[in-house]
Design a protein around this motif. Structure first.
Motif, PDB file in Angstrom:
ATOM      1  N   LYS A  35       1.775  -2.316   5.210  1.00  9.78           N
ATOM      2  CA  LYS A  35       2.308  -2.545   3.856  1.00  9.78           C
ATOM      3  C   LYS A  35       3.775  -2.900   3.925  1.00  9.78           C
ATOM      4  O   LYS A  35       4.492  -2.511   4.760  1.00  9.78           O
ATOM      5  CB  LYS A  35       2.128  -1.290   3.021  1.00  9.78           C
ATOM      6  N   ILE A  84      -2.560   3.905   1.626  1.00  5.97           N
ATOM      7  CA  ILE A  84      -1.587   3.488   2.644  1.00  5.97           C
ATOM      8  C   ILE A  84      -1.966   4.151   3.967  1.00  5.97           C
ATOM      9  O   ILE A  84      -1.880   5.368   4.120  1.00  5.97           O
ATOM     10  CB  ILE A  84      -0.155   3.872   2.225  1.00  5.97           C
ATOM     11  N   VAL A 125      -1.318   4.738   7.933  1.00  3.92           N
ATOM     12  CA  VAL A 125      -0.055   4.901   8.645  1.00  3.92           C
ATOM     13  C   VAL A 125      -0.249   4.699  10.144  1.00  3.92           C
ATOM     14  O   VAL A 125      -1.050   5.414  10.763  1.00  3.92           O
ATOM     15  CB  VAL A 125       0.547   6.299   8.370  1.00  3.92           C
ATOM     16  N   GLU A 142       3.609  11.925   7.349  1.00  3.51           N
ATOM     17  CA  GLU A 142       3.808  10.612   6.729  1.00  3.51           C
ATOM     18  C   GLU A 142       2.569  10.167   5.948  1.00  3.51           C
ATOM     19  O   GLU A 142       2.685   9.576   4.875  1.00  3.51           O
ATOM     20  CB  GLU A 142       4.172   9.560   7.766  1.00  3.51           C
ATOM     21  N   LYS A 153       2.753  12.073   2.684  1.00  6.59           N
ATOM     22  CA  LYS A 153       3.858  11.590   1.849  1.00  6.59           C
ATOM     23  C   LYS A 153       3.554  10.210   1.256  1.00  6.59           C
ATOM     24  O   LYS A 153       3.711   9.996   0.049  1.00  6.59           O
ATOM     25  CB  LYS A 153       5.137  11.522   2.683  1.00  6.59           C
ATOM     26  N   GLU A 154       3.129   9.283   2.096  1.00  4.14           N
ATOM     27  CA  GLU A 154       2.897   7.905   1.635  1.00  4.14           C
ATOM     28  C   GLU A 154       1.791   7.804   0.601  1.00  4.14           C
ATOM     29  O   GLU A 154       1.778   6.883  -0.204  1.00  4.14           O
ATOM     30  CB  GLU A 154       2.582   6.990   2.828  1.00  4.14           C
ATOM     31  N   ASN A 155       0.855   8.743   0.625  1.00  2.89           N
ATOM     32  CA  ASN A 155      -0.278   8.703  -0.298  1.00  2.89           C
ATOM     33  C   ASN A 155      -0.219   9.782  -1.374  1.00  2.89           C
ATOM     34  O   ASN A 155      -1.181   9.971  -2.109  1.00  2.89           O
ATOM     35  CB  ASN A 155      -1.591   8.793   0.494  1.00  2.89           C
TER      36      ASN A 155
END
Length: 120
Positions: free
Chosen positions: A120, A104, A106, A29, A32-34
């Motif tokens: 976020k 971001i 996590v 994650e 993926k998020e970044n």
């Protein structure tokens, strides 16, 4: 520029399979998020609370395809009274042009309580 991306998760049980699964999910994650490319990862620090003794959480990274050459170190988190239990924390050092406020971080499971200001 190298920036740090934080992440944390918790497990319910000190079991190898669960620790590795939750660590893998957290790393996935964060990437993926970044929008991280593996070549941009400089290194990763992973800590675990003293109540997790069955496996090094970094073993999860070694089982992930393409992560062979990512430098990683595991360490024990401080044993602070009242701190969250069965917690795995990650500090991923990444080469990025992102501004600090665009990163971001996590937090999963019970670890969402660690940094509500970064949600976020």
């Amino acid at each position: 520029m190298i920036r740090g991306i934080r992440g944390a998760t918790t497990v319910e049980n000190d079991k190898e399979e669960e620790i590795l699964l939750k660590t893998k999910e957290l790393l996935g994650e964060m990437v993926k998020e970044n929008s991280i490319h593996l070549d941009d990862i400089a290194s990763i620090f992973i800590s675990a609370t003293p109540d997790l003794k069955e496996v090094f959480p970094a073993k999860a990274l070694r089982k992930m395809e393409g992560w062979t050459y990512v430098p990683v170190v595991c360490m024990q988190e401080l044993d602070i009274q009242g701190a969250i239990k069965k917690c795995i924390r990650v500090m991923m050092h990444v080469n990025t042009s992102q501004k600090p406020e665009a990163i971001i971080h996590v937090y999963q499971e019970r670890a969402v309580s660690l940094r509500p200001d970064l949600k976020k």
